[in-house]
Design an enzyme around this catalytic site. Sequence first.
Site, PDB file in Angstrom:
ATOM      1  CG  ASN A  46      15.718 -43.650  18.028  1.00  0.00           C
ATOM      2  OD1 ASN A  46      15.106 -44.692  18.273  1.00  0.00           O
ATOM      3  ND2 ASN A  46      16.916 -43.639  17.459  1.00  0.00           N
ATOM      4  CG  HIS A  96      10.658 -52.668  18.433  1.00  0.00           C
ATOM      5  ND1 HIS A  96      10.317 -52.126  17.209  1.00  0.00           N
ATOM      6  CD2 HIS A  96      11.992 -52.430  18.579  1.00  0.00           C
ATOM      7  CE1 HIS A  96      11.406 -51.608  16.653  1.00  0.00           C
ATOM      8  NE2 HIS A  96      12.431 -51.770  17.457  1.00  0.00           N
ATOM      9  CG  ASP A 123      -1.906 -45.921  26.273  1.00  0.00           C
ATOM     10  OD1 ASP A 123      -2.290 -46.136  25.110  1.00  0.00           O
ATOM     11  OD2 ASP A 123      -2.123 -46.708  27.214  1.00  0.00           O
ATOM     12  CD  GLU A 141       8.268 -45.019  14.838  1.00  0.00           C
ATOM     13  OE1 GLU A 141       7.083 -44.848  14.440  1.00  0.00           O
ATOM     14  OE2 GLU A 141       8.751 -46.138  15.057  1.00  0.00           O
ATOM     15  CB  SER A 169      19.152 -49.328  12.084  1.00  0.00           C
ATOM     16  OG  SER A 169      18.097 -49.650  12.980  1.00  0.00           O
ATOM     17  NE  ARG A 224      18.762 -53.833  13.257  1.00  0.00           N
ATOM     18  CZ  ARG A 224      18.960 -53.235  14.439  1.00  0.00           C
ATOM     19  NH1 ARG A 224      18.582 -51.974  14.604  1.00  0.00           N
ATOM     20  NH2 ARG A 224      19.545 -53.880  15.423  1.00  0.00           N
ATOM     21  NE  ARG A 233      16.514 -54.996  16.014  1.00  0.00           N
ATOM     22  CZ  ARG A 233      16.945 -54.770  17.271  1.00  0.00           C
ATOM     23  NH1 ARG A 233      16.509 -53.733  17.948  1.00  0.00           N
ATOM     24  NH2 ARG A 233      17.831 -55.564  17.828  1.00  0.00           N
TER      25      ARG A 233
HETATM   26  C1  DQA Z   1      16.661 -48.026  16.886  1.00  0.00           C
HETATM   27  C2  DQA Z   1      16.112 -49.359  16.390  1.00  0.00           C
HETATM   28  C3  DQA Z   1      15.579 -50.192  17.548  1.00  0.00           C
HETATM   29  O1  DQA Z   1      15.071 -51.424  17.072  1.00  0.00           O
HETATM   30  C4  DQA Z   1      16.698 -50.478  18.537  1.00  0.00           C
HETATM   31  O2  DQA Z   1      16.205 -51.192  19.640  1.00  0.00           O
HETATM   32  C5  DQA Z   1      17.411 -49.237  18.951  1.00  0.00           C
HETATM   33  C6  DQA Z   1      17.725 -48.224  17.957  1.00  0.00           C
HETATM   34  C7  DQA Z   1      17.322 -47.203  15.752  1.00  0.00           C
HETATM   35  O3  DQA Z   1      17.539 -46.020  15.957  1.00  0.00           O
HETATM   36  O4  DQA Z   1      17.633 -47.752  14.694  1.00  0.00           O
HETATM   37  O5  DQA Z   1      17.810 -49.105  20.114  1.00  0.00           O
HETATM   38  O6  DQA Z   1      15.601 -47.260  17.409  1.00  0.00           O
END
Ligand code: DQA
Length: 146
Positions: free
Chosen positions: A74, A80, A87, A98, A102, A107, A111
Amino acid sequence: MRKVLVLNGPNLNLLGTREPELYGRETLDQIGASLTDEARALGLEVDFRQSNSEATLVDWIQQARTGHGGIILNAGAYTHTSIAILDALRAFGRPIIEVHLSNVYRREDFRHHSYVSLAATGVIAGLGAQGYSLALKAMATLIDRT
Ligand code: DQA
């Protein structure tokens, strides 16, 4: 290699108190502890880490090439923005999952694009802390296959 690197990027150290309506009330330590228990049942070992620094995350991904069978990532906001993390992931050569707590697709537009996805075997988003457990189960299968 049955050791899985679980990497957490910027601001995830604030889980539990950071926008709980979006990210839940579980702390990162609680997520890490549950995952460590679950890993045992799957015959895996979890190496659970967090950093706010892009450089540190890149260093850890590079180091994982020699000791880890997979990465669950995460990357927080670096998801983003970070070509450097992309790389490093591309050089890893083993399964990558990944995770986002959320549902990033519900959103802001910024994102909706993920550099991490370009290197990921699979993506889990929007299921809260449960996403890490699901990723670990999937990782066990992916490692068994390689
Ligand atoms: C996140 C989503 C990302 O856009 C955000 O910047 C985070 C948390 C998530 O776990 O939902 O810091 O990775």
